[in-house]
Scaffold this motif. Structure first.
Motif, mmCIF file in Angstrom:
data_model
loop_
_atom_site.group_PDB
_atom_site.id
_atom_site.type_symbol
_atom_site.label_atom_id
_atom_site.label_comp_id
_atom_site.label_asym_id
_atom_site.label_seq_id
_atom_site.Cartn_x
_atom_site.Cartn_y
_atom_site.Cartn_z
ATOM 1 N N ILE A 190 0.846 -1.191 0.000
ATOM 2 C CA ILE A 190 0.000 0.000 0.000
ATOM 3 C C ILE A 190 0.886 1.247 0.000
ATOM 4 O O ILE A 190 1.706 1.430 0.909
ATOM 5 C CB ILE A 190 -0.919 0.009 1.244
ATOM 6 N N ALA A 191 0.727 2.091 -1.024
ATOM 7 C CA ALA A 191 1.479 3.352 -1.094
ATOM 8 C C ALA A 191 0.621 4.444 -0.477
ATOM 9 O O ALA A 191 -0.383 4.846 -1.049
ATOM 10 C CB ALA A 191 1.834 3.677 -2.543
ATOM 11 N N THR A 192 1.037 4.912 0.703
ATOM 12 C CA THR A 192 0.173 5.819 1.461
ATOM 13 C C THR A 192 0.442 7.294 1.193
ATOM 14 O O THR A 192 -0.367 8.132 1.579
ATOM 15 C CB THR A 192 0.303 5.543 2.971
ATOM 16 N N ALA A 193 1.579 7.609 0.594
ATOM 17 C CA ALA A 193 1.852 9.018 0.289
ATOM 18 C C ALA A 193 2.657 9.133 -0.991
ATOM 19 O O ALA A 193 3.427 8.237 -1.348
ATOM 20 C CB ALA A 193 2.617 9.687 1.440
ATOM 21 N N HIS A 194 2.486 10.255 -1.680
ATOM 22 C CA HIS A 194 3.291 10.570 -2.860
ATOM 23 C C HIS A 194 4.689 10.989 -2.383
ATOM 24 O O HIS A 194 4.801 11.705 -1.391
ATOM 25 C CB HIS A 194 2.613 11.714 -3.618
ATOM 26 N N PRO A 195 5.740 10.558 -3.099
ATOM 27 C CA PRO A 195 7.091 10.920 -2.651
ATOM 28 C C PRO A 195 7.308 12.432 -2.542
ATOM 29 O O PRO A 195 8.131 12.882 -1.729
ATOM 30 C CB PRO A 195 8.011 10.295 -3.710
ATOM 31 N N ALA A 196 6.575 13.211 -3.323
ATOM 32 C CA ALA A 196 6.769 14.664 -3.272
ATOM 33 C C ALA A 196 6.366 15.262 -1.926
ATOM 34 O O ALA A 196 6.720 16.396 -1.610
ATOM 35 C CB ALA A 196 5.969 15.333 -4.395
ATOM 36 N N LYS A 197 5.632 14.506 -1.120
ATOM 37 C CA LYS A 197 5.273 15.005 0.216
ATOM 38 C C LYS A 197 6.447 14.974 1.174
ATOM 39 O O LYS A 197 6.432 15.636 2.194
ATOM 40 C CB LYS A 197 4.148 14.138 0.814
ATOM 41 N N PHE A 198 7.429 14.141 0.864
ATOM 42 C CA PHE A 198 8.571 13.983 1.782
ATOM 43 C C PHE A 198 9.886 14.162 1.023
ATOM 44 O O PHE A 198 10.722 13.266 0.968
ATOM 45 C CB PHE A 198 8.484 12.610 2.482
ATOM 46 N N PRO A 199 10.062 15.362 0.430
ATOM 47 C CA PRO A 199 11.189 15.570 -0.490
ATOM 48 C C PRO A 199 12.554 15.382 0.166
ATOM 49 O O PRO A 199 13.448 14.804 -0.451
ATOM 50 C CB PRO A 199 10.983 17.014 -0.981
#
Ligand SMILES: *Cc1c(COP(=O)(O)O)cnc(C)c1O
Length: 457
Positions: free
Chosen positions: A399-408
């Motif tokens: 399960i991918a819970t966040a887009h990587p751009a949220k945690f640069p």
């Protein structure tokens, strides 16, 4: 469908009451009186797209909102998603990734909060009431809740967060929302201060009733219900019973999957993945639920020690016996430790795995190199946990819970310049710091209550 408290001390209530109530008055969590068996519906459900399936599942659990209205609420919520499949399943060969981050704030919390905001608005339009939502956040919940409620009629939202305790980007996602019904309160204190002020504000029943306070945290049943769709949708397209790896904090997301299995949808097993804050991983390994100290990690939305939604699992595990739930929760509150009893395994085919920060970063690097895929740190925790528990050959769904751009910062730190493109997203580029609005408050309950009193609609 009626809703009961896991602690047995609350009269059964309707869906609408359960949604507006949040936590049951006896301190328990609200659960449906039964999980309808859907085995006979699965062949027909296979033909449905995501939105139509969500509508079917909502109808099973909601009987006090008209079907047309309910269908409209559900369909409208997903118009804010930027992917035609809503929750696309990406096949990387050794594992699959279920991307749940295509909503407006780029975390899986949008799936539920886009619906919940619309349900609130609908119920309030009927009753003519107003609701003031008050919540505390250390990151993702705040923006997802704000986007669920912004600009909606008869609703205001007040979000408390630690001043300087979220990332700059997370803060901007909250404060750069121009709608007048959104109030961002930066508290000079820790996230724990925010939570304890929130709890004591809700505990003041006079204040709570007078100012019609409402909650949107993950104990709200509608959030679990909304999350049931994506698990069902994947299972309907799997040849074998699915295996899900779920990065877990408050146990809300994985409980939705357990509820789907209760309905007779074939699921093989679950991998419950945590970071260093491993209370749940340890619980599913040993049957002992023991409090630890919260550690800050690169997957901050899982930096949680007490997982409020676990109580719903305990209720199922204890044969729906509220006395056993109460005894467990009382023991945990008293001593910081409780056990499932008699050395019994927790069973249920749920494997708990903790993945530390070094392994999380190594995983992010490895999957970029091997699969050319960039995962955010939360998602990477689940992917690594799935690899460590690889079982009978069924390809796990991570399960991918966040887009990587949220945690640069974490993504760049782990992967390096190759991730530069992956940490950009138009929704984040659009955020304009010049429009940010926030109010700084001391870590003082009276100050928060005074602010809510003055700005409550
Ligand atoms: C909230 C969150 C989680 C944890 O979900 P729970 O339902 O609390 O278990 C994991 N990843 C991200 C990105 C989140 O925002």
């Amino acid at each position: 469908m009626r809703y009961l408290s896991t602690r047995g001390g609350t009269a059964p209530m309707s869906f609408s009451q359960a949604v507006l109530t949040g936590l049951a008055p006896d301190g328990g969590l609200l659960v449906p009186e039964r999980f309808p068996n859907v085995t006979h519906r699965l062949p027909a459900w296979r033909k449905l797209d995501y939105v139509a399936l969500a509508q079917e599942i909502f109808r099973l659990y909601v009987d006090d909102i008209g079907t047309d209205d309910l269908d409209t609420i559900v369909a409208d919520a997903f118009t804010t998603f930027d992917h035609p499949d809503i929750a696309p399943l990406v096949d990387l060969g050794d594992f699959k990734v279920l991307e749940l981050f295509h909503g407006p704030t780029l975390s899986f919390k949008d799936v539920a909060l886009q619906i919940l905001g619309r349900i609130f608005e609908h119920l309030l339009a009927q009753s003519g009431d107003h609701l003031n939502i008050v919540g505390a956040t250390s990151g993702d919940t705040g923006s997802a809740a704000i986007y669920g409620v912004r600009g909606r009629k008869n609703l205001s939202i007040f979000v408390l967060y630690p001043n300087g305790g979220t990332s700059a980007l997370q803060e901007l996602q909250m404060t750069a929302v121009p709608d007048a019904n959104v109030h961002c309160l930066a508290v000079d204190g820790s996230f724990d201060d925010c939570q304890s002020m929130l709890k004591s504000t809700f505990a003041d029943l006079d204040f709570k009733t007078r100012y019609r306070l409402g909650a949107v945290n993950s104990i709200n049943w509608a959030r679990v219900l909304a999350q049931m769709t994506y698990y069902t949708h994947v299972c309907l397209r799997s040849e074998q019973p699915a295996v899900f790896a779920v990065p877990t904090g408050n146990f809300g997301n994985i409980f939705a999957a357990i509820a789907v299995r209760e309905m007779g949808v074939p699921i093989g097993r679950f991998v419950l993945a945590t970071n260093e804050n491993d209370i749940l991983a340890r619980f599913f390994q040993t049957g002992v639920y023991r409090l630890g100290r919260v550690q800050q990690t690169i997957s901050p939305s899982m930096d949680i020690q007490v997982a409020s939604n676990l109580e719903r699992f305990l209720w199922l595990r204890f044969g729906r016996d509220p006395e056993r739930v109460k005894a467990f929760m009382a023991e945990f509150a008293r001593s910081g430790e409780a056990s499932i009893g008699d050395g019994e395994p927790t069973g249920e085919a749920i494997e708990g795995v903790a993945v530390d920060m070094a392994d999380t970063k190594a995983t992010m690097r490895r999957i970029k190199e091997r699969y050319d895929y960039v995962a955010d740190p939360h998602t990477a925790v689940g992917i690594e946990a799935a690899r460590l528990t690889r079982g009978n050959g069924t390809t796990p769904v991570c399960i991918a819970t966040a887009h990587p751009a949220k945690f640069p910062e974490a993504v760049l730190d782990a992967i390096g310049p190759d991730a530069t493109d992956a940490i950009r997203h138009p929704a984040l580029d659009r955020l304009d710091p010049a429009t940010a609005r926030r109010t700084v408050l001391p870590a003082d309950r009276e100050a928060v209550m005074a602010y809510v009193r003055d700005h409550a609609a």
